[in-house]
Enzyme design. Structure first.
Site, mmCIF file in Angstrom:
data_model
loop_
_atom_site.group_PDB
_atom_site.id
_atom_site.type_symbol
_atom_site.label_atom_id
_atom_site.label_comp_id
_atom_site.label_asym_id
_atom_site.label_seq_id
_atom_site.Cartn_x
_atom_site.Cartn_y
_atom_site.Cartn_z
ATOM 1 C CG ASN A 20 -38.336 36.951 38.033
ATOM 2 O OD1 ASN A 20 -37.878 38.074 38.264
ATOM 3 N ND2 ASN A 20 -37.754 35.843 38.448
ATOM 4 C CD1 TRP A 21 -40.228 41.764 33.555
ATOM 5 C CD2 TRP A 21 -39.571 43.907 33.584
ATOM 6 N NE1 TRP A 21 -41.089 42.482 32.766
ATOM 7 C CE2 TRP A 21 -40.725 43.794 32.771
ATOM 8 C CE3 TRP A 21 -38.992 45.167 33.752
ATOM 9 C CZ2 TRP A 21 -41.286 44.900 32.117
ATOM 10 C CZ3 TRP A 21 -39.563 46.274 33.108
ATOM 11 C CH2 TRP A 21 -40.695 46.136 32.294
ATOM 12 C CE LYS A 22 -35.480 34.805 35.792
ATOM 13 N NZ LYS A 22 -34.899 33.519 35.403
ATOM 14 C CG HIS B 104 -36.120 32.767 41.153
ATOM 15 N ND1 HIS B 104 -34.960 32.354 40.545
ATOM 16 C CD2 HIS B 104 -37.062 32.833 40.176
ATOM 17 C CE1 HIS B 104 -35.193 32.179 39.245
ATOM 18 N NE2 HIS B 104 -36.458 32.462 39.000
ATOM 19 C CD GLU C 65 -32.465 33.236 38.024
ATOM 20 O OE1 GLU C 65 -32.898 34.376 38.264
ATOM 21 O OE2 GLU C 65 -32.731 32.599 36.987
ATOM 22 C CD GLU D 113 -39.559 29.911 38.206
ATOM 23 O OE1 GLU D 113 -40.052 30.527 37.261
ATOM 24 O OE2 GLU D 113 -38.608 30.339 38.879
ATOM 25 N N GLY E 155 -34.316 29.669 31.570
ATOM 26 C CA GLY E 155 -33.435 30.372 30.645
ATOM 27 C C GLY E 155 -32.710 29.475 29.659
ATOM 28 C CB SER F 71 -37.932 27.583 28.731
ATOM 29 O OG SER F 71 -36.550 27.752 29.049
ATOM 30 N N GLY G 167 -39.849 34.405 32.811
ATOM 31 C CA GLY G 167 -38.658 35.248 32.881
ATOM 32 C C GLY G 167 -38.479 36.020 31.584
ATOM 33 N N GLY G 168 -37.583 35.534 30.732
ATOM 34 C CA GLY G 168 -37.200 36.257 29.519
ATOM 35 C C GLY G 168 -38.363 36.740 28.668
#
Ligand code: 13P
Length: 250
Positions: free
Chosen positions: A12-14, A95, A97, A165, A171, A209, A230-231
């Site tokens: 997920n590149w957000k 998600h 977010e 999640e 993150g 993470s 994610g990251g």
């Protein structure tokens, strides 16, 4: 289904990445094709160019959200048929977010998942507790409630993936213990088996993470069928080893 579900490494590149970031796709595709499935959900601006760059290769592309309606006066939103039109196969819905930034509740997440399924997309439905909920011993109750409310009745193992999640692990570099992940995934499996005839075949991802250094340990946990990353999905140098770890897992 008599086969174990095909494992899924999802990125997920957000709200990260520009056209230049598509070079990461070239790097991933330069490696061997894994047995597990690989998905990247870039920002909406990059879905079509990413599909073109992959050119039928072994990486699937997905959106990060879709509207519950197919079209209309909804400025800034993207619909499920529009995602299909530009080559997406998946869409993330619910998600944390989105739930926080856009006040999405379980009912709106379920409506988005229905729209995704009707358009032919596979939904990746996200659930997860906040730190206060975990500290208050509410985790299993929260996950059960979110699953019941966010996963629509039309969900099947073919059109739906569930991602656990924990909000506090996203993150932050913090992850639950393997026992904590195992407890939630077992509870999710049980809830799906109780509700759906093919509940044992739904793919259950862990997210929060996930890094090259902890991926193998996480993928060894029962009922963890992959990850939503994610990251560490932004760079092939990180996502590649996570894909390899999933591929090597039993
Ligand atoms: P991180 O891997 O950056 O913690 O993000 C997880 C996530 O939210 C994926 O959807």
């Amino acid at each position: 289904m008599d086969m174990a579900p095909r494992k899924l490494a999802a990125g997920n590149w957000k709200m990260n990445g520009s056209l230049a970031a598509l070079a990461e796709i070239d790097s991933l595709l330069g490696g061997d094709e894994p047995d597990c499935e690989v998905l990247i959900c870039p920002p909406a601006t990059l879905i079509h160019p990413m599909v073109a760059r992959i050119a039928g290769g072994w990486i699937a592309v997905g959106g990060q959200d879709c509207h519950a309606r197919d079209s209309g006066a909804h400025t800034g939103d993207v619909s499920a048929p529009q995602l299909v039109d530009v080559g997406a196969d998946y869409v993330i819905v619910g998600h944390s977010e989105r739930r926080t930034d856009h006040a999405e509740d379980d009912a709106s997440v379920a409506a988005k998942a229905v729209a995704a399924h009707e358009a032919g997309l596979t939904s990746v439905i996200c659930v997860g507790e906040t730190e206060a909920q975990r500290d208050g011993d509410q985790t299993l109750k929260v996950i059960a409630r979110q699953l019941a409310g966010s996963v629509p009745d039309c969900a099947t193992a073919d059109n739906t993936v569930i991602a656990y999640e924990p909000v506090w692990a996203i993150g932050t570099g913090r992850t639950p213990t393997t026992e904590q992940i195992a407890e939630v995934h077992a509870a999710m499996r049980q809830a799906l088996v109780t509700r759906f005839g093919d509940g044992d075949a739904f793919r259950l991802l862990y997210g929060g993470s996930v890094k090259p250094g902890n991926a193998a340990e996480i993928f060894a946990i029962p009922h963890v069928d992959g990850a939503l990353v994610g990251g560490a999905s932004l760079m092939a140098a990180d996502f590649g080893p996570i894909i390899s770890a999933l591929n090597a897992a039993d």
